[in-house]
Design a protein around this motif. Structure first.
Motif, PDB file in Angstrom:
ATOM      1  N   ALA A   1     -10.313   3.140  -9.429  1.00 44.60           N
ATOM      2  CA  ALA A   1     -10.779   1.763  -9.190  1.00 44.60           C
ATOM      3  C   ALA A   1     -12.094   1.510  -9.911  1.00 44.60           C
ATOM      4  N   LYS A   2     -12.968   2.511  -9.952  1.00 45.00           N
ATOM      5  CA  LYS A   2     -14.274   2.288 -10.596  1.00 45.00           C
ATOM      6  C   LYS A   2     -14.118   2.164 -12.110  1.00 45.00           C
ATOM      7  N   SER A   3     -13.002   2.689 -12.647  1.00 41.01           N
ATOM      8  CA  SER A   3     -12.802   2.536 -14.091  1.00 41.01           C
ATOM      9  C   SER A   3     -12.203   1.171 -14.431  1.00 41.01           C
ATOM     10  N   GLY A   4     -12.014   0.337 -13.409  1.00 39.41           N
ATOM     11  CA  GLY A   4     -11.653  -1.051 -13.672  1.00 39.41           C
ATOM     12  C   GLY A   4     -10.200  -1.405 -13.381  1.00 39.41           C
TER      13      GLY A   4
ATOM     14  N   ILE B   1      -3.996  -0.927  -7.924  1.00 35.36           N
ATOM     15  CA  ILE B   1      -3.827   0.363  -7.255  1.00 35.36           C
ATOM     16  C   ILE B   1      -3.588   0.161  -5.756  1.00 35.36           C
ATOM     17  N   LEU B   2      -2.603   0.893  -5.262  1.00 33.74           N
ATOM     18  CA  LEU B   2      -2.258   0.837  -3.849  1.00 33.74           C
ATOM     19  C   LEU B   2      -2.301   2.255  -3.272  1.00 33.74           C
ATOM     20  N   VAL B   3      -2.891   2.398  -2.079  1.00 30.56           N
ATOM     21  CA  VAL B   3      -2.818   3.688  -1.369  1.00 30.56           C
ATOM     22  C   VAL B   3      -2.004   3.455  -0.102  1.00 30.56           C
ATOM     23  N   VAL B   4      -0.994   4.309   0.127  1.00 28.24           N
ATOM     24  CA  VAL B   4      -0.214   4.196   1.363  1.00 28.24           C
ATOM     25  C   VAL B   4      -0.464   5.424   2.234  1.00 28.24           C
ATOM     26  N   GLU B   5      -0.822   5.164   3.474  1.00 28.59           N
ATOM     27  CA  GLU B   5      -1.189   6.242   4.410  1.00 28.59           C
ATOM     28  C   GLU B   5      -0.379   6.054   5.690  1.00 28.59           C
ATOM     29  N   LYS B   6       0.196   7.143   6.205  1.00 28.28           N
ATOM     30  CA  LYS B   6       1.066   7.020   7.384  1.00 28.28           C
ATOM     31  C   LYS B   6       0.292   6.847   8.693  1.00 28.28           C
ATOM     32  N   ASN B   7      -0.939   7.342   8.743  1.00 25.95           N
ATOM     33  CA  ASN B   7      -1.721   7.241   9.987  1.00 25.95           C
ATOM     34  C   ASN B   7      -2.424   5.887  10.092  1.00 25.95           C
TER      35      ASN B   7
ATOM     36  N   LYS C   1     -12.173  -0.214  -2.040  1.00 27.55           N
ATOM     37  CA  LYS C   1     -11.729  -1.550  -1.613  1.00 27.55           C
ATOM     38  C   LYS C   1     -12.564  -2.636  -2.299  1.00 27.55           C
ATOM     39  N   GLU C   2     -13.863  -2.394  -2.378  1.00 34.43           N
ATOM     40  CA  GLU C   2     -14.738  -3.374  -3.045  1.00 34.43           C
ATOM     41  C   GLU C   2     -14.329  -3.556  -4.503  1.00 34.43           C
ATOM     42  N   ALA C   3     -13.846  -2.469  -5.114  1.00 34.19           N
ATOM     43  CA  ALA C   3     -13.457  -2.548  -6.534  1.00 34.19           C
ATOM     44  C   ALA C   3     -12.041  -3.116  -6.705  1.00 34.19           C
ATOM     45  N   GLY C   4     -11.390  -3.461  -5.608  1.00 36.60           N
ATOM     46  CA  GLY C   4     -10.107  -4.159  -5.717  1.00 36.60           C
ATOM     47  C   GLY C   4      -8.876  -3.359  -5.338  1.00 36.60           C
ATOM     48  N   ALA C   5      -9.032  -2.095  -4.960  1.00 39.69           N
ATOM     49  CA  ALA C   5      -7.852  -1.302  -4.558  1.00 39.69           C
ATOM     50  C   ALA C   5      -7.373  -1.746  -3.177  1.00 39.69           C
ATOM     51  N   ILE C   6      -6.070  -1.602  -2.961  1.00 37.93           N
ATOM     52  CA  ILE C   6      -5.512  -1.941  -1.643  1.00 37.93           C
ATOM     53  C   ILE C   6      -5.140  -0.640  -0.941  1.00 37.93           C
ATOM     54  N   ILE C   7      -5.626  -0.489   0.300  1.00 35.12           N
ATOM     55  CA  ILE C   7      -5.338   0.739   1.062  1.00 35.12           C
ATOM     56  C   ILE C   7      -4.683   0.307   2.365  1.00 35.12           C
ATOM     57  N   VAL C   8      -3.426   0.740   2.554  1.00 30.49           N
ATOM     58  CA  VAL C   8      -2.718   0.296   3.759  1.00 30.49           C
ATOM     59  C   VAL C   8      -2.394   1.485   4.665  1.00 30.49           C
ATOM     60  N   PHE C   9      -2.488   1.234   5.977  1.00 30.17           N
ATOM     61  CA  PHE C   9      -2.214   2.276   6.973  1.00 30.17           C
ATOM     62  C   PHE C   9      -0.862   2.012   7.633  1.00 30.17           C
ATOM     63  N   ASP C  10      -0.466   2.892   8.562  1.00 31.43           N
ATOM     64  CA  ASP C  10       0.836   2.756   9.235  1.00 31.43           C
ATOM     65  C   ASP C  10       1.960   2.616   8.224  1.00 31.43           C
ATOM     66  N   SER C  11       1.857   3.296   7.115  1.00 31.66           N
ATOM     67  CA  SER C  11       2.830   3.121   6.030  1.00 31.66           C
ATOM     68  C   SER C  11       3.322   4.489   5.567  1.00 31.66           C
ATOM     69  N   LYS C  12       4.322   4.981   6.282  1.00 32.45           N
ATOM     70  CA  LYS C  12       4.840   6.323   5.976  1.00 32.45           C
ATOM     71  C   LYS C  12       5.920   6.237   4.899  1.00 32.45           C
ATOM     72  N   VAL C  13       5.731   6.981   3.825  1.00 32.96           N
ATOM     73  CA  VAL C  13       6.740   7.019   2.746  1.00 32.96           C
ATOM     74  C   VAL C  13       7.905   7.875   3.230  1.00 32.96           C
ATOM     75  N   ILE C  14       9.126   7.315   3.150  1.00 34.60           N
ATOM     76  CA  ILE C  14      10.290   8.098   3.612  1.00 34.60           C
ATOM     77  C   ILE C  14      11.323   8.312   2.504  1.00 34.60           C
ATOM     78  N   ASP C  15      11.129   7.643   1.355  1.00 33.00           N
ATOM     79  CA  ASP C  15      12.071   7.888   0.259  1.00 33.00           C
ATOM     80  C   ASP C  15      11.474   7.416  -1.072  1.00 33.00           C
ATOM     81  N   ILE C  16      11.947   8.057  -2.140  1.00 29.76           N
ATOM     82  CA  ILE C  16      11.483   7.695  -3.486  1.00 29.76           C
ATOM     83  C   ILE C  16      12.705   7.730  -4.411  1.00 29.76           C
ATOM     84  N   ASP C  17      12.903   6.644  -5.183  1.00 33.24           N
ATOM     85  CA  ASP C  17      14.009   6.620  -6.159  1.00 33.24           C
ATOM     86  C   ASP C  17      13.453   6.390  -7.540  1.00 33.24           C
ATOM     87  N   ARG C  18      14.010   7.109  -8.515  1.00 36.79           N
ATOM     88  CA  ARG C  18      13.642   6.883  -9.919  1.00 36.79           C
ATOM     89  C   ARG C  18      14.318   5.602 -10.371  1.00 36.79           C
TER      90      ARG C  18
END
Ligand code: FAD
Length: 367
Positions: free
Chosen positions: A23-26, A30-36, A161-178
């Protein structure tokens, strides 16, 4: 489906250091997903909070390089942004001649890794520096320190967050598809799906599971994580010791040591017990074992001084019978997953190395 540029799975200290660096590089996408429900509720808040100097790890390993670089960066960050820390210094104490000989090898190893100021101390020098510690001799590491890890994560979180990244909680990743443009990620809540061009897996104890969701054969690749629990016992009395006190290292850990927190509180830990599942209970029956280990170098301590404290779980790649395993930090292009970056096995010195891991990963993202 909604689209983002970069997604980071996990808001422990490693995920937060990476989002902060990107984020500091501009970069704004960017999104961060965290399950807790909050950042840093797992291993990043269940450790010794030691800024390691980089003595132990094999030369040229990622652990050695990123520990030394991370330590230097952490001290700079702490000074610049008023994150509480103390360069307390550490003594690795030998109990006999054989262990003392080993300290010379450790010193040499540390020097090869670029650790500054290491000094072998005789019994007399040790007694003068720490009258309440007994031993045959010691290795002094002046660059080792302690940090308030919650304040460090708070800094990474808010500046990102100040630099514009979005960080969300209660968001558990359960699958990934190419998919053609990158990856489709599924979140447990409402089975919500989104697209991301780059996917960074910094899911700590679950990083192997995440790699499996993306279709990688984690056993074949050697990515399976083994849980290794470390319990702590608090010392309920003020024993006058200024430095962190460590024994000579064991095969799978640095050994049960004397930890000092930023408020001056002292505890012993962590032990190392391989477990099958995650539970943070501390087994009170281990108290005698802690006492017997500690009394060898802190003769003043009594069994009654100790009471169960916290525990943490190491995300180890190394099994009990394995030799050294390094951090895995890898873009999986060669396994057919371009833009999928795995960060697996980030046990100690992961807290210390976190700003250097972040820089390393951000270089991979820019390639
Ligand atoms: C007992 C102990 C003592 C230690 N002492 C030290 C020390 O003194 N110094 C040092 O440098 N290092 C130390 N370490 C190591 C250090 O704590 C770790 O390397 C570091 O905290 C790892 O951070 P992380 O972000 O990778 O993992 P974590 O803090 O575990 O973060 C991973 C995050 O990913 C999230 N997550 C997992 N799965 C999913 C999913 N499916 N979807 C969304 N989110 C998910 C988790 O909820 C978690 O918040 C110690 C470790 C232990 C266990």
């Amino acid at each position: 489906m909604e689209k983002v540029g970069i997604t980071i799975i996990g808001a422990g200290v490693v995920g937060l250091a990476i989002v902060h660096e990107l984020a500091k590089s501009g970069r704004k996408d960017i999104l961060v997903v965290e399950k807790n429900t909050r950042y840093g509720l797992e291993t990043s808040s269940r450790n010794s909070e030691v800024i390691h100097s980089g003595i132990y790890y094999p030369k040229d390993s990622l652990k050695a390089k990123l520990c030394v670089q991370g330590r230097i960066k952490l001290y700079e960050l702490c000074e610049k942004h008023k994150i509480p820390f103390r360069k307390s210094g550490k003594l690795i104490v030998s109990l006999d001649e054989t262990e003392f000989e080993y300290l010379h090898k450790l010193k040499e190893n540390g020097q090869q890794n670029g650790v500054e100021g290491l000094e072998i101390m005789s019994k007399n020098m040790l007694n003068q520096l720490e009258p309440n510690v007994s031993g045959y001799g010691a290795l002094f590491s002046p660059e080792t320190g302690i940090i308030d890890s919650e304040k460090l994560m708070h800094y990474f979180y808010h500046t990102s967050k100040e630099a514009g990244a979005i960080i969300v909680f209660d968001s558990k990743v359960i699958d990934i598809d190419r998919i053609n443009s990158g990856y489709a990620v599924t979140i447990e809540k409402d089975n919500y799906k989104f697209e991301t061009e780059i996917l960074i897996n910094s899911a700590g104890l679950y990083a192997d599971e995440i790699a499996g969701y993306a279709g990688l054969n984690i056993d074949k690749l050697g990515y399976r994580i083994k849980y290794c629990k470390g319990e702590y016992f608090k010392i309920n009395r003020n024993i006058n010791i200024e430095h962190l006190i460590y024994p000579v290292p064991e095969k799978v850990s640095l050994g049960t040591h004397l930890v000092i927190d930023m408020a001056g509180g002292k505890k012993l830990g962590p032990n190392s017990i391989y477990v099958d599942s995650i539970s943070y209970d501390v087994d009170e029956s281990h108290k005698t074992d802690f006492y017997e280990k500690a009394v060898r170098y802190i003769p003043d301590i009594t069994l009654d001084d100790l009471s169960p404290d916290t525990s943490g779980i190491r995300a180890k790649l190394q099994d009990e019978k394995d030799d050294f395993r390094d951090f895995i930090i890898k873009d999986e292009t060669e396994n057919g997953l371009a833009g999928f970056i795995n960060i697996i096995g980030i046990e100690s010195p992961g807290l210390t190395a976190s700003p250097a891991i972040a820089e390393y990963v951000s270089r991979m993202v820019r390639i």
